[in-house]
Design an enzyme around this catalytic site. Structure first.
Site, PDB file in Angstrom:
ATOM      1  N   ASN A   1      47.103  45.836  37.645  1.00 38.49           N
ATOM      2  CA  ASN A   1      45.900  45.791  38.477  1.00 38.49           C
ATOM      3  C   ASN A   1      44.890  44.890  37.776  1.00 38.49           C
ATOM      4  OD1 ASN A   1      43.631  46.225  40.047  1.00 38.49           O
ATOM      5  ND2 ASN A   1      43.920  48.431  40.208  1.00 38.49           N
TER       6      ASN A   1
ATOM      7  N   HIS B   1      40.946  57.949  36.372  1.00 29.00           N
ATOM      8  CA  HIS B   1      42.127  58.273  37.188  1.00 29.00           C
ATOM      9  C   HIS B   1      42.244  59.778  37.416  1.00 29.00           C
ATOM     10  CE1 HIS B   1      43.344  54.123  36.348  1.00 29.00           C
ATOM     11  NE2 HIS B   1      44.238  54.253  37.316  1.00 29.00           N
TER      12      HIS B   1
ATOM     13  N   ASN C   1      51.570  44.561  28.280  1.00 27.96           N
ATOM     14  CA  ASN C   1      51.561  43.560  29.339  1.00 27.96           C
ATOM     15  C   ASN C   1      51.538  44.209  30.720  1.00 27.96           C
ATOM     16  OD1 ASN C   1      52.006  40.600  30.131  1.00 27.96           O
ATOM     17  ND2 ASN C   1      53.668  41.618  31.215  1.00 27.96           N
TER      18      ASN C   1
ATOM     19  N   TYR D   1      36.008  46.656  26.791  1.00 26.40           N
ATOM     20  CA  TYR D   1      36.596  46.162  25.543  1.00 26.40           C
ATOM     21  C   TYR D   1      35.739  45.070  24.903  1.00 26.40           C
ATOM     22  CZ  TYR D   1      40.061  44.044  22.426  1.00 26.40           C
ATOM     23  OH  TYR D   1      40.707  43.533  21.337  1.00 26.40           O
TER      24      TYR D   1
ATOM     25  N   ARG E   1      48.028  45.083  31.647  1.00 31.79           N
ATOM     26  CA  ARG E   1      47.198  43.919  31.942  1.00 31.79           C
ATOM     27  C   ARG E   1      47.518  43.304  33.301  1.00 31.79           C
ATOM     28  NH1 ARG E   1      48.382  42.531  26.480  1.00 31.79           N
ATOM     29  NH2 ARG E   1      50.012  41.130  27.249  1.00 31.79           N
TER      30      ARG E   1
END
Length: 528
Positions: free
Chosen positions: A399, A438, A393, A411, A396
């Site tokens: 950001n 990243h 969670n 996905y 999700r």
């Protein structure tokens, strides 16, 4: 005499009996009062429960009515086919794209509550304390009351180079993908080999994208030896333009392929103004139109700009007061397991403050600033990630802007290609792509390769995502999540600061591949 004695005795017995019965009468009266108080308390509790139930029911009715009206309005704007089979609801959710609607950012709503706004005031007070402490230290050490921002000016140096590099990337992203799509779309329905046209156009565009949005920013950053903040501006804009252009082509190409024009008619293409608006609006999912506000709140714009500047100085003071004194070589602390453990735990406070600062400065202030200037009404750039009891969670809700792009184009497309199989592989692929992006941004921004972020994200992040999933609802898991965030931020700040000083004081002797990818702090013998 024989008659008086019994009468006197009788009177005395009556008085004695009255004096004996008085305490029992008073006690029984007190007991009655206590029973009445208990009954009244029970009655008050029942009334309280009934009042709360009535208020709760009324609030539910109001919210249900508002939700029904909003859904009716939405279905009126964007009608969709009704489904009757519950088994197909999940697949239809996968096929539907992101829905934009008018909504404010969560912090803007929470700041209306005085208790939450007090927390914001506390952070402002800490910023003032940082300023006062810096002034006091400078006055004691150097006898002056002047704030110098030399580190800030160094980090944002060579802004002229950054400006012309950004302008070139912007005009390329504005013109080349759009007119390439128009060229391909105008020939698609009349070309003999649709697959050959699509593959050829895609390969040519990919090659140009690789050179202009792939290699050019790297060349600008490395060849001009840009300082850290300027590097991050170029690299983050490079990633943003790549994601924006991909979303534009991914959303418009299938529509052109499905809608075959009639004879004598030209294919319908997205307007140039909608694409230009998309390049600046705070979302990575392309739509020809978005819900918009009626006007710009210029006071909100001014306050948000002030908060961005405040966050900039806040980050400067965190680095100067909490990070630099801990890791600069003048501290003369020998490198050992003890010092590395102490350094990690000493880095937790500046690490978590930088994390919260980056969230507030970018995901709230920066995106809301552009949203307000462009009257972009959907401000759900994040959700209540701080209440997460699972890392699934948290990923999700931290950001939402980037998560939407990864979900719909990573996905969901992976599941579409695999016919809705291999969900675990789809999730892992999204994690790997995010971790690589990243790590690439940090490596190019700092000027060295040290895959701390990649390991934390792609290894520990994946493990926590599957172990601490959505089934974990206990508040204990929220504590565990925050503890992991604290420790992770401490590790990142500690290792990246150590490597930064190692790169300065122990320059590499050769330009071999292993010399470039091996962290310098592992072999640097200077005393920190």
């Amino acid at each position: 005499m024989t008659t008086e004695a019994p009468n006197g005795l009788w009177h005395r017995n009556i008085k004695a009996s009255q004096s004996d019965e008085l305490p029992s009468h008073v006690g029984s009266h007190n007991n009655v009062q206590e029973d009445d108080l208990r009954q009244w308390e029970k009655h008050a509790q029942k009334v309280k429960v009934k009042v709360l139930e009535q208020v709760h029911d009324q609030l539910n009715d109001i919210l249900d009515k508002a939700l029904t009206e909003s859904l009716q309005l939405f279905t009126h704007i964007q009608p969709k086919e009704k489904t009757t089979k519950k088994s197909s609801s999940r697949s239809q959710k996968m096929d539907d794209g992101k829905v934009f609607m008018e909504r404010a950012s969560l912090l803007d709503e929470l700041f209306e509550i005085s208790h939450i706004r007090t927390i914001y005031h506390m952070f402002i007070a800490v910023l003032l304390i940082f300023c006062l402490s810096t002034l006091a230290v400078d006055y004691i050490d150097q006898g002056r009351l002047v704030l110098e921002f030399d580190l800030l000016f160094f980090a944002f140096g060579k802004l002229g180079t950054v400006t012309w590099a950004w302008v070139l990337m912007f005009f390329y992203t504005l013109l080349v993908p759009y007119y390439t799509l128009v060229f391909w779309g105008s020939l698609y329905h009349s070309f003999p080999s649709k697959l050959g046209l699509s593959l050829g156009t895609g390969l040519i565009l990919s090659a140009i994208q690789t050179f202009v949005l792939g290699l050019f920013p790297i060349y600008v950053v490395v060849d001009n030896q840009l300082p850290p903040a300027s590097r991050f501006i170029v690299i983050l804009e490079q990633i943003r333009f790549l994601m924006k252009s991909y979303s534009f082509i991914r959303e418009t190409a299938p529509v052109i392929m499905k809608n075959t024009p009639k004879e004598g008619e030209c294919p319908r293409f997205p307007t140039f103004s909608s694409y230009l608006y998309f390049l600046f609006c705070p979302t990575l999912i392309y739509r020809e139109s978005y819900p918009q506000n009626t006007h710009i709140r210029w006071k909100y714009v001014g306050v948000t700009l002030g908060m961005i500047l405040g966050c900039l100085f806040y980050g400067y003071f965190i680095l100067v007061r909490l990070c630099v004194p801990l890791f600069r070589p003048e501290t003369n602390q020998p490198f050992s397991k003890r010092t590395i453990v102490l350094a990690v735990f000493n880095s937790i406070l500046p690490g978590i403050m930088l994390l919260l600062l980056c969230f507030f400065a970018f995901l709230h202030c920066w995106l809301n600033l552009f949203g307000e200037l462009l009257r972009f009404a959907d401000r759900m750039f994040y959700k209540d990630w701080w209440n997460s009891t699972s890392f699934a969670n948290y990923y999700r809700t931290w950001n939402v802007v980037v998560h939407d792009w990864l979900y719909y184009y990573g996905y969901r497309d992976f599941l579409w290609l695999s016919k809705r199989k291999f969900r675990t592989a789809a999730m892992l692929s999204v994690f790997i792509v995010s971790a690589v992006a990243h790590e690439y941004a940090l490596a190019m921004g700092f000027g060295f390769f040290y895959p701390v972020m990649f390991c934390l994200f792609a290894v520990f992040g994946v493990v926590f995502n599957f172990t601490m999933n959505d089934k974990r609802q206990s508040p204990v898991f929220n504590v565990i999540m925050w503890a992991c965030l604290f420790l992770g931020q401490g590790v990142q700040v500690c290792l990246y600061c150590q490597e930064w000083y190692a790169q300065i004081h122990c320059p590499r002797k050769e330009n071999s591949f292993w010399e470039l990818v091996t962290p310098r702090s592992w072999s640097c013998s200077y005393q920190r």
